[in-house]
Design an enzyme around this catalytic site. Structure first.
Site, PDB file in Angstrom:
ATOM      1  N   MET A   1      13.898 -12.979   1.266  1.00 33.65           N
ATOM      2  CA  MET A   1      12.724 -13.158   1.463  1.00 33.65           C
ATOM      3  C   MET A   1      12.226 -13.222   2.900  1.00 33.65           C
ATOM      4  SD  MET A   1      10.555 -16.381   0.369  1.00 33.65           S
ATOM      5  CE  MET A   1      10.896 -16.334  -1.395  1.00 33.65           C
TER       6      MET A   1
ATOM      7  N   ARG B   1     -14.002   6.556 -11.197  1.00 30.09           N
ATOM      8  CA  ARG B   1     -13.899   5.112 -10.612  1.00 30.09           C
ATOM      9  C   ARG B   1     -15.298   4.311 -10.659  1.00 30.09           C
ATOM     10  NH1 ARG B   1     -10.776   3.917  -5.214  1.00 30.09           N
ATOM     11  NH2 ARG B   1     -12.682   4.651  -4.363  1.00 30.09           N
TER      12      ARG B   1
ATOM     13  N   LYS C   1     -11.247  -1.374   5.522  1.00 28.25           N
ATOM     14  CA  LYS C   1     -11.107  -2.209   4.310  1.00 28.25           C
ATOM     15  C   LYS C   1      -9.624  -2.560   4.286  1.00 28.25           C
ATOM     16  CE  LYS C   1      -9.916   2.066   1.366  1.00 28.25           C
ATOM     17  NZ  LYS C   1     -10.624   2.916   0.699  1.00 28.25           N
TER      18      LYS C   1
ATOM     19  N   TYR D   1      22.578 -11.582  -1.232  1.00 27.01           N
ATOM     20  CA  TYR D   1      22.192 -11.837  -2.531  1.00 27.01           C
ATOM     21  C   TYR D   1      22.854 -10.777  -3.410  1.00 27.01           C
ATOM     22  CZ  TYR D   1      19.217 -15.835  -1.340  1.00 27.01           C
ATOM     23  OH  TYR D   1      18.834 -16.960  -0.689  1.00 27.01           O
TER      24      TYR D   1
END
Ligand SMILES: *Cc1c(COP(=O)(O)O)cnc(C)c1O
Length: 376
Positions: free
Chosen positions: A317, A137, A39, A269
């Site tokens: 980023m 769950r 998954k 930054y």
């Protein structure tokens, strides 16, 4: 040209995946089937390639979490049984049946929808009952198990191919958690006995995730569902590892720029870091958009040419900065390893610990912008 390794990428070390599978096989009695969890794009390692790898290694059952994860697998020629570990959105049921997935089922309502769709498509469907023994769950209660088994048994379109449960604390070394897991296994077995008493074959029985496999022999049953251990990590860091697992993913990015700065220079930054002496700063082409978390700012180390260097200033980023000192002979184009399998390199547990999370979130958080290269 795709084969040429360049830019920011993950190396997927298939020999380590093979090694971990071998360690797992040695750990399990021979008759037990293995159903790897692929998954979330095989925990970030690339589901299609990893699925093909497992099939080549003789595996015949895979598990995923979402219906849409199966599309690329079926289109890529993966024909084996694929266990769908979650209930799907009812709007996806026709696709589930078209893709011939094997759903886990925890309610009569869901069974009815599956049966209806199976009739509509003139086909048959294998299903596994999921029993909630403590995860909370998904799954029917142990008391409801009989009703589900009878429904499936009576349906000419559905086949009870298995029964399963899932563990919330199988990876924990705390005594109360170990006892909790053992009680879950007992409760699961009782439900199965009830199905058998009605002369219904419960199919393949399975419960163990990596924690179950490593710490609870009683949980092996007919099949196990390993995820993180195949990718080379223990599910819990606070235990002495008895299995020699090797991380499969190596996350790398090139040095693209180097400059010298004088003492007292602040950078990136927020100007959160300032040089305490003259030094060299290397810019690396990786950032939070790739999955290198911004909360690692000023905390993590990065491995370049056999040595760890501190990452300084805020993670941007698309770029980060390293303090590589005046002495290092690092050049642009050299690869930095953000995490990897070699001794001395940071691994995903190291980053996970800095971020108060688990290695699962680190490997599956590496963005699709980052290309995966498979190495033998
Ligand atoms: C993800 C998952 C697994 C695999 O868990 P790991 O801790 O990675 O071994 C097994 N079973 C279910 C139901 C899962 O959702």
């Amino acid at each position: 040209m795709d084969k040429i390794i360049k830019g920011t990428h993950c190396l997927i070390h298939l020999q380590n995946l093979r090694h971990n599978l071998k360690i797992l096989k040695e750990h399990l009695p021979k008759r037990i089937k293995i159903c790897p969890a692929i998954k979330a794009d095989a925990y970030g390692h690339g589901a299609l390639r990893v699925a093909r790898f497992f099939l080549e290694e003789g595996i015949s059952f895979l598990s995923i979490a979402r219906v849409n994860e199966a599309i690329q697998l079926r289109q890529g020629g993966i024909e084996c049984s694929i266990l769908l570990l979650g209930h799907c959105d009812y709007r996806e049921i026709s696709q589930l049946v078209e893709l011939s997935l094997t759903p886990v089922v925890g309610s009569i309502a869901y069974l009815k929808l599956l049966e209806e769709e199976t009739i509509k498509q003139h086909t048959k469907l294998d299903v596994h009952i999921i029993i909630d023994t403590g995860m909370g769950r998904l799954g029917c209660s142990p008391e409801e198990t009989e009703e589900l088994a009878i429904f499936i048994d009576k349906s000419p379109y559905l086949k009870l191919a298995g029964c399963c449960t899932h563990f919330p604390v199988s990876d924990s070394s705390k005594k109360e958690h170990k006892d909790f897991t053992e009680r879950q296994i007992e409760s699961f077995k009782k439900s199965i006995d009830q199905i058998k008493k009605m002369n219904i074959d419960p199919g393949l029985l399975h419960s163990a995730n990596s924690g179950g496999i490593i710490f609870h022999e009683n949980s092996f049953l007919d099949m196990v569902r390993p995820g993180i251990m195949l990718y080379g990590y223990y599910p819990e860091i606070k235990v002495n590892p008895t299995l020699d697992l090797k991380p499969v993913m190596e996350f790398r990015s090139p040095v693209t720029y180097i400059k010298e700065i004088p003492k007292g220079t602040a950078l990136s930054y927020g100007l959160t870091w300032e040089s305490s002496k003259q030094t060299k700063i290397a810019t690396i082409s990786v950032g939070y958009a790739d999955g290198y978390n911004r909360n690692l700012s000023n905390k993590s180390n990065v491995w370049i040419n056999g040595k760890a260097y501190p990452q300084v200033g805020r993670v941007c980023m698309d770029q980060i900065l390293m303090d590589i000192g005046m002495e290092s002979s690092i050049e642009t184009g050299d690869y930095a390893t953000l995490f990897g399998p070699e001794k001395g390199q940071p691994d995903a547990w190291e980053l996970a610990t800095l971020l108060n999370t688990i290695p699962y979130e680190i490997t599956c958080g590496i963005n699709h912008r980052v290309k995966r290269f498979y190495v033998e």
